[in-house]
Design a protein around this motif. Structure first.
Motif, PDB file in Angstrom:
ATOM      1  N   SER A  38       0.835  -1.200   0.000  1.00 52.75           N
ATOM      2  CA  SER A  38       0.000   0.000   0.000  1.00 52.75           C
ATOM      3  C   SER A  38       0.876   1.260   0.000  1.00 52.75           C
ATOM      4  O   SER A  38       2.036   1.218   0.408  1.00 52.75           O
ATOM      5  CB  SER A  38      -0.933   0.004   1.218  1.00 52.75           C
ATOM      6  N   PRO A  39       0.325   2.395  -0.456  1.00 49.99           N
ATOM      7  CA  PRO A  39       1.110   3.632  -0.485  1.00 49.99           C
ATOM      8  C   PRO A  39       1.453   4.112   0.916  1.00 49.99           C
ATOM      9  O   PRO A  39       0.666   3.958   1.847  1.00 49.99           O
ATOM     10  CB  PRO A  39       0.176   4.640  -1.167  1.00 49.99           C
ATOM     11  N   LYS A  40       2.643   4.696   1.066  1.00 46.34           N
ATOM     12  CA  LYS A  40       3.037   5.257   2.363  1.00 46.34           C
ATOM     13  C   LYS A  40       2.186   6.477   2.684  1.00 46.34           C
ATOM     14  O   LYS A  40       1.714   7.186   1.794  1.00 46.34           O
ATOM     15  CB  LYS A  40       4.516   5.631   2.350  1.00 46.34           C
ATOM     16  N   ASP A  41       2.016   6.727   3.964  1.00 45.97           N
ATOM     17  CA  ASP A  41       1.216   7.864   4.428  1.00 45.97           C
ATOM     18  C   ASP A  41       1.759   9.181   3.888  1.00 45.97           C
ATOM     19  O   ASP A  41       0.991  10.080   3.544  1.00 45.97           O
ATOM     20  CB  ASP A  41       1.191   7.902   5.962  1.00 45.97           C
ATOM     21  N   THR A  42       3.082   9.294   3.816  1.00 49.42           N
ATOM     22  CA  THR A  42       3.704  10.515   3.292  1.00 49.42           C
ATOM     23  C   THR A  42       3.198  10.802   1.882  1.00 49.42           C
ATOM     24  O   THR A  42       2.835  11.928   1.557  1.00 49.42           O
ATOM     25  CB  THR A  42       5.239  10.386   3.288  1.00 49.42           C
ATOM     26  N   LEU A  43       3.183   9.780   1.047  1.00 45.34           N
ATOM     27  CA  LEU A  43       2.723   9.944  -0.328  1.00 45.34           C
ATOM     28  C   LEU A  43       1.250  10.352  -0.367  1.00 45.34           C
ATOM     29  O   LEU A  43       0.875  11.299  -1.069  1.00 45.34           O
ATOM     30  CB  LEU A  43       2.932   8.653  -1.118  1.00 45.34           C
ATOM     31  N   LYS A  44       0.408   9.660   0.400  1.00 40.88           N
ATOM     32  CA  LYS A  44      -1.018   9.997   0.439  1.00 40.88           C
ATOM     33  C   LYS A  44      -1.218  11.455   0.839  1.00 40.88           C
ATOM     34  O   LYS A  44      -2.006  12.186   0.242  1.00 40.88           O
ATOM     35  CB  LYS A  44      -1.752   9.103   1.446  1.00 40.88           C
ATOM     36  N   ASN A  45      -0.498  11.875   1.887  1.00 41.60           N
ATOM     37  CA  ASN A  45      -0.665  13.239   2.398  1.00 41.60           C
ATOM     38  C   ASN A  45      -0.188  14.294   1.405  1.00 41.60           C
ATOM     39  O   ASN A  45      -0.828  15.331   1.235  1.00 41.60           O
ATOM     40  CB  ASN A  45       0.058  13.399   3.730  1.00 41.60           C
ATOM     41  N   ILE A  46       0.941  14.037   0.745  1.00 37.04           N
ATOM     42  CA  ILE A  46       1.461  15.011  -0.223  1.00 37.04           C
ATOM     43  C   ILE A  46       0.499  15.136  -1.405  1.00 37.04           C
ATOM     44  O   ILE A  46       0.246  16.237  -1.901  1.00 37.04           O
ATOM     45  CB  ILE A  46       2.888  14.643  -0.680  1.00 37.04           C
ATOM     46  N   ILE A  47      -0.053  14.026  -1.853  1.00 35.11           N
ATOM     47  CA  ILE A  47      -1.011  14.078  -2.966  1.00 35.11           C
ATOM     48  C   ILE A  47      -2.237  14.901  -2.569  1.00 35.11           C
ATOM     49  O   ILE A  47      -2.740  15.710  -3.352  1.00 35.11           O
ATOM     50  CB  ILE A  47      -1.406  12.655  -3.409  1.00 35.11           C
ATOM     51  N   LYS A  48      -2.711  14.734  -1.323  1.00 33.03           N
ATOM     52  CA  LYS A  48      -3.925  15.439  -0.880  1.00 33.03           C
ATOM     53  C   LYS A  48      -3.677  16.913  -0.584  1.00 33.03           C
ATOM     54  O   LYS A  48      -4.464  17.771  -0.955  1.00 33.03           O
ATOM     55  CB  LYS A  48      -4.498  14.761   0.368  1.00 33.03           C
ATOM     56  N   THR A  49      -2.581  17.222   0.123  1.00 31.11           N
ATOM     57  CA  THR A  49      -2.374  18.600   0.589  1.00 31.11           C
ATOM     58  C   THR A  49      -1.421  19.408  -0.287  1.00 31.11           C
ATOM     59  O   THR A  49      -1.385  20.627  -0.186  1.00 31.11           O
ATOM     60  CB  THR A  49      -1.814  18.609   2.023  1.00 31.11           C
ATOM     61  N   ASN A  69       6.338  22.682  -1.488  1.00 27.37           N
ATOM     62  CA  ASN A  69       5.108  22.418  -2.226  1.00 27.37           C
ATOM     63  C   ASN A  69       5.386  21.310  -3.230  1.00 27.37           C
ATOM     64  O   ASN A  69       6.515  21.195  -3.750  1.00 27.37           O
ATOM     65  CB  ASN A  69       4.654  23.671  -2.985  1.00 27.37           C
ATOM     66  N   LEU A  70       4.364  20.520  -3.522  1.00 26.68           N
ATOM     67  CA  LEU A  70       4.514  19.478  -4.532  1.00 26.68           C
ATOM     68  C   LEU A  70       4.817  20.127  -5.874  1.00 26.68           C
ATOM     69  O   LEU A  70       4.101  21.021  -6.327  1.00 26.68           O
ATOM     70  CB  LEU A  70       3.224  18.647  -4.623  1.00 26.68           C
ATOM     71  N   TYR A  71       5.880  19.690  -6.490  1.00 29.10           N
ATOM     72  CA  TYR A  71       6.276  20.186  -7.809  1.00 29.10           C
ATOM     73  C   TYR A  71       5.807  19.211  -8.884  1.00 29.10           C
ATOM     74  O   TYR A  71       5.182  19.596  -9.858  1.00 29.10           O
ATOM     75  CB  TYR A  71       7.797  20.361  -7.850  1.00 29.10           C
ATOM     76  N   GLU A  72       6.117  17.910  -8.666  1.00 28.92           N
ATOM     77  CA  GLU A  72       5.713  16.897  -9.640  1.00 28.92           C
ATOM     78  C   GLU A  72       5.887  15.512  -9.039  1.00 28.92           C
ATOM     79  O   GLU A  72       6.773  15.293  -8.220  1.00 28.92           O
ATOM     80  CB  GLU A  72       6.578  17.021 -10.907  1.00 28.92           C
ATOM     81  N   ILE A  73       5.040  14.601  -9.461  1.00 30.97           N
ATOM     82  CA  ILE A  73       5.225  13.184  -9.154  1.00 30.97           C
ATOM     83  C   ILE A  73       5.622  12.520 -10.450  1.00 30.97           C
ATOM     84  O   ILE A  73       4.901  12.591 -11.456  1.00 30.97           O
ATOM     85  CB  ILE A  73       3.941  12.532  -8.594  1.00 30.97           C
ATOM     86  N   LEU A  74       6.807  11.908 -10.455  1.00 31.92           N
ATOM     87  CA  LEU A  74       7.299  11.288 -11.682  1.00 31.92           C
ATOM     88  C   LEU A  74       6.698   9.897 -11.851  1.00 31.92           C
ATOM     89  O   LEU A  74       6.458   9.196 -10.872  1.00 31.92           O
ATOM     90  CB  LEU A  74       8.829  11.202 -11.643  1.00 31.92           C
TER      91      LEU A  74
END
Length: 194
Positions: free
Chosen positions: A67-78, A136-141
């Motif tokens: 499953s995705p890590k919490d860090t990833l979930k949170n960055i995608i959401k916020t 801030n999120l710049y990009e998810i590769l």
């Protein structure tokens, strides 16, 4: 021994990189979920890739159950994260936050890690961090199936007054940098961490 990466598992590739590209700094990443729960997690696949703008890469692997890590979930959401640089006094806490907890459970609360707000619109920093970047999120590769390289752009920086110098010449001694294969005392080592 020759290893063909085309026939290797994701774990094999990860272990080879993790054990050969050293030393590496560790990003201690603070994120917040939609309910305000703070997640803390260390990432040793971390590097600055640009200085203007300041952009960092962090490679986030899935949890052991896939499953995705919490860090990833949170960055995608916020779309926000705070990267804290760890020093020696926080090594035990850094190591503890590598544990896999259920989503919505805060490492800061579970392991009694003090936090402080450096910038109200970003996740908090770990209290006593010598240096932190509010990003801030710049990009998810989109690279492969398992790892998720994330690019984070720093908009602000916190530098503890104890180490700040007007000429910005921080030395290894001032910052007390900690990285992958820093010699941890044996009492702090967890073979599953980082």
């Amino acid at each position: 021994m020759k290893i063909d990466f085309t026939n290797s598992s994701p774990l094999t590739k990860y272990k080879i990189l993790s054990n050969s590209i050293t030393p590496r700094p560790i990003a201690w990443v603070s994120t917040m979920d939609e309910n305000g729960v703070i997640n803390l997690a260390p990432f040793s696949f971390f590097a600055p890739i640009s200085s203007d703008p300041i952009v960092f890469s962090i490679c986030i692997m899935p949890k052991s159950d896939g499953s995705p890590k919490d860090t990833l979930k949170n960055i995608i959401k916020t779309k926000k994260a705070t990267i804290c640089m760890c020093d020696e006094k926080n090594l035990k806490s850094l190591n503890q936050t590598s544990a896999e907890l259920e989503y919505g459970v805060s490492e800061a609360i579970k392991f009694q890690i003090e936090l402080e707000v450096a910038e109200s619109s970003y996740p908090p920093i770990i209290k006593g961090s010598p240096l932190a970047f509010m990003c801030n999120l710049y990009e998810i590769l989109k690279i492969g199936e398992n790892s998720k390289p994330i690019l984070l752009e720093a908009s602000k920086c916190f530098i503890d007054d104890k180490i700040y110098r007007q000429d910005l010449n921080f030395t290894l001694k001032n910052v007390g940098r900690v990285g992958k294969y820093y010699q941890l005392p044996s009492s702090l080592i967890d073979s599953k961490s980082l």
